[in-house]
Design an enzyme around this catalytic site. Structure first.
Site, short mmCIF file in Angstrom:
data_model
loop_
_atom_site.label_atom_id
_atom_site.label_comp_id
_atom_site.label_asym_id
_atom_site.label_seq_id
_atom_site.Cartn_x
_atom_site.Cartn_y
_atom_site.Cartn_z
NE ARG A 4 36.79 -10.51 -10.70
CZ ARG A 4 37.96 -9.69 -10.75
NH1 ARG A 4 37.91 -8.53 -10.16
NH2 ARG A 4 39.23 -10.14 -11.39
CG ASP A 28 36.58 -9.44 -13.88
OD1 ASP A 28 37.16 -10.41 -14.42
OD2 ASP A 28 37.19 -8.35 -13.49
CG HIS A 71 39.67 -9.40 -16.47
ND1 HIS A 71 39.63 -9.94 -15.31
CD2 HIS A 71 40.90 -8.78 -16.63
CE1 HIS A 71 40.84 -9.88 -14.53
NE2 HIS A 71 41.54 -8.95 -15.40
CD GLU A 100 45.12 -8.59 -14.43
OE1 GLU A 100 45.97 -9.04 -13.59
OE2 GLU A 100 44.11 -9.20 -14.20
CB CYS A 153 41.82 -16.01 -33.37
SG CYS A 153 40.59 -15.78 -34.10
CB CYS A 159 42.94 -12.66 -34.75
SG CYS A 159 41.57 -12.18 -33.64
C1 NAG Z 1 44.43 -7.21 -10.56
C2 NAG Z 1 43.30 -7.25 -11.68
C3 NAG Z 1 42.23 -7.28 -10.98
C4 NAG Z 1 42.19 -8.23 -9.75
C5 NAG Z 1 43.18 -7.57 -8.54
C6 NAG Z 1 43.21 -8.30 -7.41
C7 NAG Z 1 43.62 -4.79 -12.12
C8 NAG Z 1 43.40 -3.68 -13.12
N1 NAG Z 1 43.31 -6.00 -12.63
O1 NAG Z 1 45.43 -7.96 -11.38
O2 NAG Z 1 40.94 -7.68 -11.77
O3 NAG Z 1 40.79 -8.15 -9.14
O4 NAG Z 1 44.36 -7.66 -9.42
O5 NAG Z 1 43.73 -7.22 -6.55
O6 NAG Z 1 43.63 -4.54 -10.96
#
Ligand code: NAG
Length: 503
Positions: free
Chosen positions: A103, A132, A199, A293, A302, A305
């Site tokens: 990020r 990501d 992601h 997620e 798809c 798939c």
């Molecule tokens: C979660 C997301 C992450 C995100 C974070 C923020 C996980 C495994 N996944 O939903 O990508 O940056 O919240 O707190 O944590």
């Protein structure tokens, strides 16, 4: 009464008569003693100085850190500190911190500073979230668009929640090898993460052919009648049906609909090259595959798939996910690596013996039971105690949605879960996350990471009998001044000293 201001609290302290101002030790006289247990050490603190016993290389590192903390204490009480013995070893073998360089890119020199601080609190795993939606941070030979396209992100849209300053950057393979060596010298393992199958919007902008392609017009029309579609808002509807060729590196937080296509040969070729590269850089056994997620609508739609699910007798996209994780796990195994995942409670995606992380708010008690039953190993990263991107003081920005995680809340983490030992013997340790959508620099990251990570460190290291919230607060106060001197960084957390997020 209180004796040593050591965080995490040692297993056993025996105070002796007298005080000492002499904390000198001779490393050549340190004695190897494996009976102290993995990572263990013992110190004899006398007026003549300190003698060390240690169980292994990490044990010696841990002994040195404890002595550094004693030096800090002596600095604050020049009359001397009590004589005594310390016998110490960690309760859990896994004590990790995750840095989200996807990020917000963090230059190598800053990453090393992050490592210095975690080392000081006896963390032993650095988890690098390298890919990501918002960025891809390591080179893969033959895939130049990772650098020219996927490692550059413009600023987030508008102010307020979801807004992020622009961030660009990619490590060279050599820089990452330097980091591994830097960590190794401090007894820290490095776990790289490539998050699949979701992601991944940065990768999608660079190589859209690795993702599920748009479905036929018929299929889209039929899908538009379903609840899965009509229940979404306009922005979600649009994102969901965007062609991968039009997907851009994401400039906000949130969850992407665009998944890797398990039926794409190019996708497997790419990940083979990526895993080969990671195996070349990171000597550790583990590659974290994310797996969090990943909404399955695009797998549902798809054509490739759909056909493959039929051919393989997979009843739904959950079975497809399980198959995909299994194939990725086999790819890792070719390079001698093991997969780890963020645990998604709803589904049985994982292979017996694998290690997963509990993270979702409210889900940890159920996850502890489900993973025990499924024969999985578990790392504790519950959002309530270990998500250090969340605000720590009332008044700090919650970015529009984050729950408050005070220092005390972190200290309430109980790795034993209040259960008999045989129900939690699959728990391997504790882990903090510093998700960086809103943490653009090292300074922002350390601000949210500390002092809270010190609380998690104590819970991962010290036995229950050594826990004390009262004592912990006193020790943390005592660490403030020397911490600032050591790291040039304050541990003071007030209503208004949080560094602002600026463009
Ligand atoms: C979660 C997301 C992450 C995100 C974070 C923020 C996980 C495994 N996944 O939903 O990508 O940056 O919240 O707190 O944590």
């Amino acid at each position: 009464g209180p004796s040593y201001n050591i965080i995490p609290e040692p297993v056993r302290i025996e105070q002796k008569q007298g005080m000492t101002q002499n904390l000198r030790f001779d490393i050549k006289n340190a004695k190897l003693d494996p009976s102290l247990g993995a990572e263990g050490y013992a110190l004899d603190i006398t007026p003549q100085g300190i003698s060390i016993r240690y169980a292994d290389k990490r044990g010696l590192e841990n002994a040195k850190i404890t002595i550094l903390q004693l030096e800090d204490q002596l600095g604050a009480s020049p009359a001397g500190i009590p004589c005594g013995t310390i016998t110490d070893k960690p309760a859990y073998a896994w004590r990790g911190m995750m840095c989200d360089v996807a990020r917000s890119f963090m230059p190598l020199e800053d990453l090393k500073k992050f490592v210095d601080v975690m080392h000081f609190y006896k963390f032993n795993v650095l988890h690098l979230h390298l890919t990501d939606d918002q960025g891809w941070r390591f080179p893969v030979p033959g895939y130049d668009r990772l650098k020219t396209v996927a490692s550059t992100r413009g600023p987030g849209d508008g102010g307020g929640p979801g807004w992020m300053p622009a961030s660009s950057g990619m490590y060279t393979a050599q820089e990452l090898k330097d980091l591994v060596a830097y960590c190794k010298a401090r007894g820290i393992d490095v776990v790289p993460e490539i998050d699949v199958p979701g992601h991944n919007q940065a990768l999608c902008e660079a190589y859209p052919e690795l993702f599920c392609q748009n479905p036929s017009a018929d299929k889209v029309e039929a899908f538009k009648q379903t609840q899965a579609y009509t229940s979404k808002n306009d922005a979600q509807k649009q994102e969901l049906l965007t062609a991968p060729q039009d997907v851009k590196t994401r400039r906000s937080g949130g969850v992407s609909y665009h998944l890797l296509c398990p039926q794409s040969k190019e996708m497997w070729k790419f990940y083979e090259a990526a895993v080969k590269q990671l195996a070349d850089i990171f000597p550790g056994k583990i590659i974290h595959l994310g797996g969090d997620e990943a909404p399955a609508e695009r797998w549902e739609l798809c054509a490739a798939c759909t056909e493959a699910r039929k051919a393989k007798g997979q009843k739904n996209t959950n079975e497809e996910m399980r198959g995909f994780f299994k194939d990725m796990t086999s790819l890792l195994a070719k390079y001698g690596k093991e997969a780890q995942f963020w645990f998604e409670l709803e589904d049985d995606f994982y292979q017996k013996g694998q290690t997963v992380y509990t993270w979702r708010l409210g889900k940890t008690p159920a996850t502890v039971n489900a993973t025990k039953k499924a024969g999985l190993k578990l790392v504790l990263t519950p959002g309530e105690h270990c998500y250090l991107d969340y605000p720590q003081l009332p008044g700090h920005s919650n970015r529009g949605w984050m729950p408050m995680v005070t220092l005390e809340k972190c200290y309430q983490l109980d790795p034993t879960q209040g259960k008999p030992a045989d129900q939690v013997d699959h728990i391997v340790g504790v882990h903090c996350t510093l998700w960086a959508e809103q943490l653009p620099t090292l300074e922002h990251t350390l601000y949210r990471a500390y002092p809270r990570a010190m609380a998690v460190a104590e819970k991962g290291w010290s036995p229950k009998s050594a826990w004390s919230w009262e004592r912990f607060q006193q020790k943390m106060e005592a660490h403030k001044k020397p911490f600032e001197k050591r790291f040039g960084y304050t541990l003071e957390r007030t209503m208004d000293n949080e560094p602002a997020v600026k463009p």
